[in-house]
Structures are given as C-alpha cells and as structure tokens.
Motif scaffolding. Structure first.
Motif, PDB file in Angstrom:
ATOM      1  N   VAL A   1      19.841  61.094 -35.798  1.00 16.46           N
ATOM      2  CA  VAL A   1      19.527  60.206 -34.675  1.00 16.46           C
ATOM      3  C   VAL A   1      20.351  58.931 -34.811  1.00 16.46           C
ATOM      4  CG1 VAL A   1      17.747  58.858 -33.501  1.00 16.46           C
ATOM      5  CG2 VAL A   1      17.187  61.113 -34.452  1.00 16.46           C
ATOM      6  N   PHE A   2      21.110  58.592 -33.763  1.00 14.39           N
ATOM      7  CA  PHE A   2      21.891  57.355 -33.714  1.00 14.39           C
ATOM      8  C   PHE A   2      21.124  56.377 -32.826  1.00 14.39           C
ATOM      9  CE2 PHE A   2      24.895  60.774 -34.495  1.00 14.39           C
ATOM     10  CZ  PHE A   2      25.721  60.260 -35.472  1.00 14.39           C
ATOM     11  N   GLN A   3      20.529  55.368 -33.454  1.00 15.92           N
ATOM     12  CA  GLN A   3      19.743  54.416 -32.678  1.00 15.92           C
ATOM     13  C   GLN A   3      20.645  53.379 -32.032  1.00 15.92           C
ATOM     14  OE1 GLN A   3      17.380  53.763 -30.688  1.00 15.92           O
ATOM     15  NE2 GLN A   3      15.731  54.069 -32.235  1.00 15.92           N
ATOM     16  N   ARG A   4      20.343  53.036 -30.787  1.00 12.99           N
ATOM     17  CA  ARG A   4      21.087  52.001 -30.063  1.00 12.99           C
ATOM     18  C   ARG A   4      20.597  50.610 -30.476  1.00 12.99           C
ATOM     19  NH1 ARG A   4      25.368  54.627 -27.428  1.00 12.99           N
ATOM     20  NH2 ARG A   4      24.556  56.482 -26.370  1.00 12.99           N
TER      21      ARG A   4
ATOM     22  N   ARG B   1      24.492  68.469 -28.889  1.00 10.98           N
ATOM     23  CA  ARG B   1      23.742  67.402 -28.231  1.00 10.98           C
ATOM     24  C   ARG B   1      22.285  67.817 -28.070  1.00 10.98           C
ATOM     25  NH1 ARG B   1      26.530  63.491 -25.219  1.00 10.98           N
ATOM     26  NH2 ARG B   1      28.800  63.657 -25.343  1.00 10.98           N
ATOM     27  N   ILE B   2      21.379  66.920 -28.394  1.00 10.39           N
ATOM     28  CA  ILE B   2      19.955  67.169 -28.264  1.00 10.39           C
ATOM     29  C   ILE B   2      19.371  66.133 -27.309  1.00 10.39           C
ATOM     30  CG2 ILE B   2      17.754  67.425 -29.485  1.00 10.39           C
ATOM     31  CD1 ILE B   2      19.863  69.496 -30.270  1.00 10.39           C
ATOM     32  N   GLY B   3      18.441  66.557 -26.470  1.00  6.54           N
ATOM     33  CA  GLY B   3      17.884  65.678 -25.438  1.00  6.54           C
ATOM     34  C   GLY B   3      17.100  64.493 -25.987  1.00  6.54           C
ATOM     35  N   LYS B   4      16.937  63.478 -25.126  1.00  5.23           N
ATOM     36  CA  LYS B   4      16.212  62.266 -25.493  1.00  5.23           C
ATOM     37  C   LYS B   4      14.713  62.468 -25.259  1.00  5.23           C
ATOM     38  CE  LYS B   4      20.147  59.455 -23.896  1.00  5.23           C
ATOM     39  NZ  LYS B   4      20.685  59.152 -25.215  1.00  5.23           N
ATOM     40  N   THR B   5      13.922  61.514 -25.750  1.00  5.63           N
ATOM     41  CA  THR B   5      12.480  61.533 -25.520  1.00  5.63           C
ATOM     42  C   THR B   5      12.062  60.237 -24.843  1.00  5.63           C
ATOM     43  OG1 THR B   5      11.967  60.521 -27.648  1.00  5.63           O
ATOM     44  CG2 THR B   5      12.112  62.930 -27.587  1.00  5.63           C
ATOM     45  N   LEU B   6      10.892  60.257 -24.181  1.00  4.65           N
ATOM     46  CA  LEU B   6      10.391  59.054 -23.524  1.00  4.65           C
ATOM     47  C   LEU B   6      10.101  57.949 -24.528  1.00  4.65           C
ATOM     48  CD1 LEU B   6       7.966  60.563 -20.860  1.00  4.65           C
ATOM     49  CD2 LEU B   6      10.086  59.306 -20.411  1.00  4.65           C
ATOM     50  N   SER B   7       9.703  58.353 -25.734  1.00  7.99           N
ATOM     51  CA  SER B   7       9.365  57.356 -26.750  1.00  7.99           C
ATOM     52  C   SER B   7      10.596  56.743 -27.409  1.00  7.99           C
ATOM     53  CB  SER B   7       8.468  57.993 -27.826  1.00  7.99           C
ATOM     54  OG  SER B   7       9.159  59.056 -28.459  1.00  7.99           O
ATOM     55  N   ASN B   8      11.761  57.353 -27.225  1.00  5.36           N
ATOM     56  CA  ASN B   8      12.988  56.856 -27.835  1.00  5.36           C
ATOM     57  C   ASN B   8      14.158  57.113 -26.878  1.00  5.36           C
ATOM     58  OD1 ASN B   8      14.505  55.665 -29.802  1.00  5.36           O
ATOM     59  ND2 ASN B   8      13.978  57.131 -31.411  1.00  5.36           N
ATOM     60  N   PRO B   9      14.124  56.465 -25.713  1.00  9.26           N
ATOM     61  CA  PRO B   9      15.051  56.827 -24.628  1.00  9.26           C
ATOM     62  C   PRO B   9      16.506  56.432 -24.832  1.00  9.26           C
ATOM     63  CG  PRO B   9      13.774  54.900 -24.016  1.00  9.26           C
ATOM     64  CD  PRO B   9      13.215  55.381 -25.319  1.00  9.26           C
ATOM     65  N   PHE B  10      16.785  55.505 -25.739  1.00  4.54           N
ATOM     66  CA  PHE B  10      18.163  55.014 -25.879  1.00  4.54           C
ATOM     67  C   PHE B  10      18.907  55.637 -27.057  1.00  4.54           C
ATOM     68  CE2 PHE B  10      15.709  51.461 -23.961  1.00  4.54           C
ATOM     69  CZ  PHE B  10      16.283  51.528 -22.686  1.00  4.54           C
ATOM     70  N   ALA B  11      18.208  56.377 -27.914  1.00  3.76           N
ATOM     71  CA  ALA B  11      18.852  56.963 -29.096  1.00  3.76           C
ATOM     72  C   ALA B  11      19.730  58.148 -28.706  1.00  3.76           C
ATOM     73  CB  ALA B  11      17.801  57.401 -30.104  1.00  3.76           C
ATOM     74  N   LYS B  12      20.773  58.368 -29.499  1.00 10.02           N
ATOM     75  CA  LYS B  12      21.629  59.549 -29.343  1.00 10.02           C
ATOM     76  C   LYS B  12      21.227  60.554 -30.412  1.00 10.02           C
ATOM     77  CE  LYS B  12      25.968  59.443 -30.697  1.00 10.02           C
ATOM     78  NZ  LYS B  12      27.421  59.130 -30.752  1.00 10.02           N
ATOM     79  N   ASN B  13      20.918  61.797 -30.011  1.00  5.48           N
ATOM     80  CA  ASN B  13      20.421  62.816 -30.932  1.00  5.48           C
ATOM     81  C   ASN B  13      21.429  63.944 -31.081  1.00  5.48           C
ATOM     82  OD1 ASN B  13      17.517  61.741 -31.107  1.00  5.48           O
ATOM     83  ND2 ASN B  13      17.825  61.968 -28.908  1.00  5.48           N
TER      84      ASN B  13
END
Length: 466
Positions: free
Chosen positions: A437-440, A87-99
């Motif tokens: 990256v899995f985008q929501r 699991r990799i943390g999220k970023t403010l610019s892409n808060p809903f994606a799963k990394n």
C-alpha cells in the motif's frame, strides 16, 4: 551425499537474493536455454523413457515432451505480464492510497518428482519455479533411473548448481533434503508419502504443494454416447499401462448398459493395444515400473477375486516382462482393497447403479479425488453431479485432457493434494503474493487515532460505511 546437499543448499540460500532481483527478460532467457538443451537431448529422453517404462516414442512425445514444450512456450510468452505488479482497487476507508500486488520469489525450493511421467512431472514444476525467480533443488525418482540420469545431465548443462541442482538417489536422499528449511516444497506422488513430506515441511513452517492422486471415479450415465465413452475411458485407463495419477480409477455404468459397455471397452482396448486377439503389442503398451509394483497390482486383483469379484476380461500376468494385460473386474465387494486403494495400473473395476443418487453417495463416501469424469449428453445430470461432488478437476465427455491446458489450474483437494500448478497458477504457486500500500500525503487515518474524546461523529460515520 548429505554433505553435498548441505553445501548446495547453503550456496542457493545466498544466491536467492540475486535471483530475487531478476526481471522477466532474464528469466525468459533461462527458460529458452532450458528448452534448447531439452531439444538437443530429445533422443536420449525417448530412449530413457523406453528403458524405464517401455514407453513408445509416440506416447513419450505426446505425454512428456510436447506437454513440456507447451508449458515452456506458455511461460515464455506470458511471463512479462505475470511479473508485473497488479493494480488493486481502493476502499472507502482509505480512498487515496495506491494498492498493488507484487509477486516475489519464495526463495530456495525443493521439487520431488515421481516415476510415472518422470520427465514431464520433473521439468513442469521446474519451469514454474524458474519463471517465479527461485533457486531449485530437484530429486527425481530412483524408480526411473534412466530418465533421472538424463534429467540430471540436462540440468547440469542448462544451469549452475547454485541456481538449479539435481540429486539422484533413493529415499535416503529425499529424507536428507526434507530436513532442510526450504522456502517451498513441491511434491508429486502418493498420498502416503505426501503426508510424510507435509510433516517434514511443518517442522520448518515450509509451504507445500502436494500433487497426489486417489480413486478418480468415472460416471457413465444412461444418456451418454456409450461407444465414445468406452473408447476414451480405455485410452485414459491404459495409457502408460494405467500408471497415471488422473487415470479413471473405477467406472460407474448403469445396470442396463453394463454388458454393452464392457464389449465396447474390450473392442477399444484391443484395437489400441493388441497386435492379435490375445497378444498385447509391447511396442505400444507399457510395462509396470517395477516388480514390487507389479506384485502389488496382482495382489489387489487376487484379493478382489477371493472376496467374490469376477474377472470378465483379461487376467494375463507376465512377471518376466512386468506386464499386466488390461483387466475388467465386476461384482466387486466394497471392502476389496481394489475399491479402497488407488489402483495405478490397467485394472478397471466396473460398478453398476440404478440411479445417479447412488453414485453421488458412493463418490462422496471416499476421499476427494484428483479427477472426476462424467459422460453424459444430459446437461442437467452433468450440473447435478458437479454440484454434488468435489474433485481436483473434472472433464465432461472426456478424460485426462484438463491437464493439458496451461490456462487451467491443476491440482488436488484435501486427500488428493493441495495447491495448483501449470501456467500462471504454477508461477503463482512458487511466488509470494505481497500486498503493498502506497499512502498519499492526504489521508483520513488520523481520525481513528486516540484520544477518542470528541470523535463520536467518526464512529457514526464508520458505522454507516460498514
């Protein structure tokens, strides 16, 4: 041989896609099968190491077999967690994606191993390559033919050649192998040959791991336990008759303590490797691998003496048995080859110093070593030396032992190598770290798509985030 190499390579290139799908359980079973075949052939391995390097069974067990079993067991016990997506943390610019971070096998890998620890340094990288799910083509050293033969037999029994294949032979075999577009090359050996490997790999943009060597310095400061330091350095220098890539290459000793250190080193070496006051014990002390390497070492010593160095202990050369007794050199001029080339033998140059800054300057004037050893009870001195030098690895108040912990990375830096091996670091070395990256369904990305008219507020928001 070249035709055979090409056929196996083609077969492995096809099979790597099957191995890519293998899971942890399947790979663990392969490692267990390899271990079982090694156990079955233990006696053969001991005899081969005795024939190639005159290694005693005890030394072979400690430096080759037990080490290999430890690496196997560590991989078997931990592989299930290594292969899991991280699991990799999220970023403010892409808060809903799963990394996620996936470890995928590199594909078909080439392992070229050396002669000094011909079993351990062949099987160790192989363990990591199998754990990562790769096909492997192995090239053991022709200078250790007995061990290479046993390794070949073990590989043939444990694996189908479309997965792991062993190719014996001289440098022409290595040359033929290096012409192929492997997905990764793992080489252990000299810096000079490492450059050849890297040049060949560059032609195919193949990633490489280079485990090389160099002049690993040992620093003994005034606040060390001199007897313990001398004993540990004697063992680290003389095990395998000095033919160890991380052996203490030369030693810095304070000018006020050099005579005492020399006597303690002589006493420790004599206790470990001599059966009489002036007779080495061939049942414990190994031989130089070949006449060529024996002559190279003798020439190094002779050249140093010609330039003004002094042998203050040892100096017995037994060409018939390819044996060089432990040697201590002092008063060595800086331009002597023994202070420029990796020694790779039982010759210990001692350099005296007055302050630790001198030592730092001399260490940093040479290429970055594979190992650096510090003997001191002064934490401030230890921290100062570590901060002001660079090395592949370092031991404080000991030698060699950092290689034995599979939880630590092992490898060089610049002239002493690149990449890491052992444990998870070896697994990672033979894997590609794939970012996914899995985008929501809900995301803000369209805010940054053109056209940009009317999106000044987005620009201001992004500047605040930055």
């Amino acid at each position: 041989m070249e035709q055979k190499i090409n056929l196996v390579f083609k077969s492995q290139q096809a099979h790597k896609y099957t191995l890519r799908k293998s899971n942890a359980r399947e790979r663990i079973e392969k490692l267990k099968a390899l271990k079982a075949v090694i156990i079955k052939n233990e006696d053969k391995i001991y005899r081969a190491l005795q024939a190639d390097l005159r290694k005693s069974t005890f030394e072979s067990a400690v430096t080759e077999l037990i080490f290999t079993y430890g690496e196997l067991d560590f991989a078997i016990n931990n592989l299930s967690s290594w292969v899991k997506a991280k699991r990799i943390g999220k970023t403010l610019s892409n808060p809903f994606a799963k990394n996620r971070l996936y470890y995928e096998p590199k594909g078909v890998c080439l392992i070229i191993s050396p002669w000094n620890y011909p079993f351990q340094l062949t099987i160790g990288p192989l363990i990591s390559a199998i754990a990562a799910g790769n096909c492997v083509m192995l090239k053991p050293s022709e200078l250790s033919p007995a061990t290479s033969e046993v390794v070949s037999e073990i590989i043939a029994e444990a694996f189908d050649e479309q997965e792991v294949a062993c190719f014996k032979g001289d440098a022409t075999v290595s040359t033929a192998l290096l012409e192929l577009p492997f997905d990764h090359i793992f080489f252990t050996g000299s810096t000079a040959i490492g450059k050849v490997v890297m040049e060949a790999a560059a032609k195919n943009l193949t990633s490489v791991t280079l485990e090389l060597g160099g002049k690993s310095p040992t620093i003994v400061d005034k606040e060390s336990n001199l007897e313990k330091a001398a004993t540990k350095i004697a063992w680290g220098k003389l095990v395998n008759s000095g033919q160890t890539c991380i052996a203490p290459d030369y030693v810095f000793v304070h000018a006020q303590q050099v005579d005492q250190f020399i006597e303690l080193y002589k006493a420790a070496a004599s206790k470990m490797y001599f059966k009489t006051a002036d007779q080495i014990d061939p049942n414990i002390y190994g031989k130089i691998i070949s006449l060529k390497h024996y002559q190279r070492l003798k020439q190094l010593v002779d050249e140093a003496i010609e330039k003004g160095a002094r042998i203050c202990w040892g100096g017995t050369f037994d060409e018939q048995n390819q044996t060089i007794y432990p040697i201590i050199l002092t008063q060595i001029p800086g331009n002597a080859k023994v202070m420029e080339e990796e020694i790779f033998g039982p010759v210990l140059p001692i350099v005296t110093y007055q302050n630790i800054e001198e030592v730092i300057d001399m260490v940093n004037a040479k290429s970055k070593p594979l190992a650096l050893y510090i003997f001191s009870s002064n934490r401030k001195n230890v921290k100062y030396i570590i901060k002001n030098t660079s090395a592949g690895g370092t031991c404080v108040n000991d030698v060699l032992i950092h290689i034995s912990n599979p939880k630590l990375p092992f490898g060089g830096v610049n002239g002493s190598g690149m990449g890491s091996s052992h444990g998870f670091f070896g697994f990672k070395n033979f894997s590609h770290e794939r970012a996914v990256v899995f985008q929501r369904a809900l995301d803000f990305n369209q805010m940054i798509y053109p056209p940009y008219a009317g999106k000044e507020w987005v620009f201001k928001m992004l500047k605040k985030i930055m």
